[in-house]
Write a protein that holds these residues in place. Structure first.
Motif, mmCIF file in Angstrom:
data_model
loop_
_atom_site.group_PDB
_atom_site.id
_atom_site.type_symbol
_atom_site.label_atom_id
_atom_site.label_comp_id
_atom_site.label_asym_id
_atom_site.label_seq_id
_atom_site.Cartn_x
_atom_site.Cartn_y
_atom_site.Cartn_z
ATOM 1 N N LYS A 1 0.862 -1.181 0.000
ATOM 2 C CA LYS A 1 0.000 0.000 0.000
ATOM 3 C C LYS A 1 0.896 1.229 0.000
ATOM 4 C CE LYS A 1 -0.439 -0.444 5.023
ATOM 5 N NZ LYS A 1 -1.380 -0.626 6.151
ATOM 6 N N ASP B 1 1.305 5.665 -1.325
ATOM 7 C CA ASP B 1 0.831 6.870 -1.998
ATOM 8 C C ASP B 1 0.644 6.666 -3.495
ATOM 9 O OD1 ASP B 1 0.792 8.440 0.338
ATOM 10 O OD2 ASP B 1 2.951 8.803 0.177
ATOM 11 N N LEU C 1 0.832 4.163 -7.005
ATOM 12 C CA LEU C 1 0.900 2.914 -7.757
ATOM 13 C C LEU C 1 1.044 3.281 -9.227
ATOM 14 C CD1 LEU C 1 0.413 -0.176 -8.317
ATOM 15 C CD2 LEU C 1 -2.019 0.374 -8.376
ATOM 16 N N TYR D 1 -5.930 0.791 -1.779
ATOM 17 C CA TYR D 1 -4.718 0.783 -0.964
ATOM 18 C C TYR D 1 -3.696 1.844 -1.377
ATOM 19 C CZ TYR D 1 -6.691 -3.571 0.658
ATOM 20 O OH TYR D 1 -7.541 -4.522 1.204
ATOM 21 N N PHE D 2 -4.049 2.676 -2.372
ATOM 22 C CA PHE D 2 -3.139 3.720 -2.836
ATOM 23 C C PHE D 2 -3.903 5.027 -3.033
ATOM 24 C CE2 PHE D 2 -1.351 -0.292 -4.068
ATOM 25 C CZ PHE D 2 -0.014 -0.160 -3.717
ATOM 26 N N ASP E 1 5.347 3.234 -4.741
ATOM 27 C CA ASP E 1 5.319 2.168 -3.747
ATOM 28 C C ASP E 1 5.137 0.812 -4.409
ATOM 29 O OD1 ASP E 1 5.105 3.779 -1.080
ATOM 30 O OD2 ASP E 1 3.648 4.701 -2.435
ATOM 31 N N CYS E 2 4.510 0.814 -5.593
ATOM 32 C CA CYS E 2 4.244 -0.440 -6.296
ATOM 33 C C CYS E 2 4.154 -0.168 -7.789
ATOM 34 C CB CYS E 2 2.929 -1.049 -5.789
ATOM 35 S SG CYS E 2 2.484 -2.635 -6.554
#
Length: 260
Positions: free
Chosen positions: A54, A56, A58, A76-77, A157-158
């Motif tokens: 998770k 800020d 993605l 989650y973002f 973050d992802c």
């Protein structure tokens, strides 16, 4: 197989709407539902519901104007940035985001997600949550070191990549080069999620065959390790139904984190 014998996704007139109708529409459910709609939704729902991934930002770098894999992630973002190599894909995706007449209907995928994820919001909110989270839908240039040049994105973050590495990479060195660029978008400790196919050579859109890079599980594991990733989850799914539209035999889902 020589990649020149098949068209390349990002260079040669990929019809994004026809591709969606072939592979992801509700009409295609009997052929592709379990493989490329249900399997990713199940994997993403489990991954994000665990709560470890998770933050800020993605970044989504996926083939075509796909959104069904983002139904689980949007909760989650704060922001989702979608990067596309094709103006046609951007136009198709924005048509759905803006709820315009003629937009592709992802309702069947939203229903699957709501059925799978018992923590999911009510069905009527699911697609709207994705639309709200899509902060940018922007074009990128795969040949530039900073694919978003002149824009500089904050470290993500992802990063999610659904089938794009397979479609744009002419050979295994090309795959490694693109993966390195994707890795640079992540902050230390960030996660990458890949969906790809093993031992495939082509997929079909209309009358045209498009290139898929052929590789095996050992190759993708090694490529990730070379970029400093540690694999946290690996799942594979054998194709249920053989169809001439695509010769993919196995789909895989990988979650890996970047060492700090």
């Amino acid at each position: 197989m020589d990649p020149c014998t098949h068209k390349l996704y990002h260079d040669e007139g990929f019809d994004s709407r026809q591709w969606l109708e072939h592979y992801f529409s509700d009409k295609s459910a009997l052929v592709f539902r379990d493989d490329i709609t249900l399997f990713p939704i199940e994997c993403f729902a489990k991954t994000f519901s665990e709560g470890h991934i998770k933050g800020d930002v993605l970044i989504d770098l996926s083939v075509g104007p796909l959104v069904h894999h983002l139904f689980a992630a949007c909760e989650y973002f704060k922001h989702i940035v979608v990067m596309k190599v094709s103006d046609r894909c951007i136009m198709e995706l924005k048509r759905w985001v803006d709820e315009r007449t003629g937009a592709f209907d992802w309702g069947h995928a939203a229903k699957l997600h709501a059925y799978i994820d018992i923590k999911s919001d009510q069905l009527e909110n699911k697609e709207q949550n994705v639309r709200s989270a899509l902060y940018h839908v922007v074009k990128c240039d795969l040949e530039k070191e900073n694919m978003m040049d002149p824009i500089v994105l904050p470290p993500a973050d992802c990063v999610i990549s659904f089938w794009l590495l397979d479609a744009i990479s002419k050979d295994q060195d090309d795959y490694r080069r693109h993966l390195r660029k994707f890795s640079k978008l992540l902050k230390p400790g960030g996660h990458i999620i890949l969906i790809g196919s093993l031992d495939a050579t082509y997929y079909t859109v209309g009358k045209h065959k498009f290139h898929i890079l052929t590789y095996d599980e050992n190759f993708v594991r090694k490529a990730l390790a070379e970029q400093g990733f540690i694999i946290d989850c690996y799942k594979r799914k054998e194709r249920i139904i053989v169809d001439d539209l695509c010769d993919c035999k196995v789909l895989f889902y990988i979650v890996a984190h970047k060492e700090k």
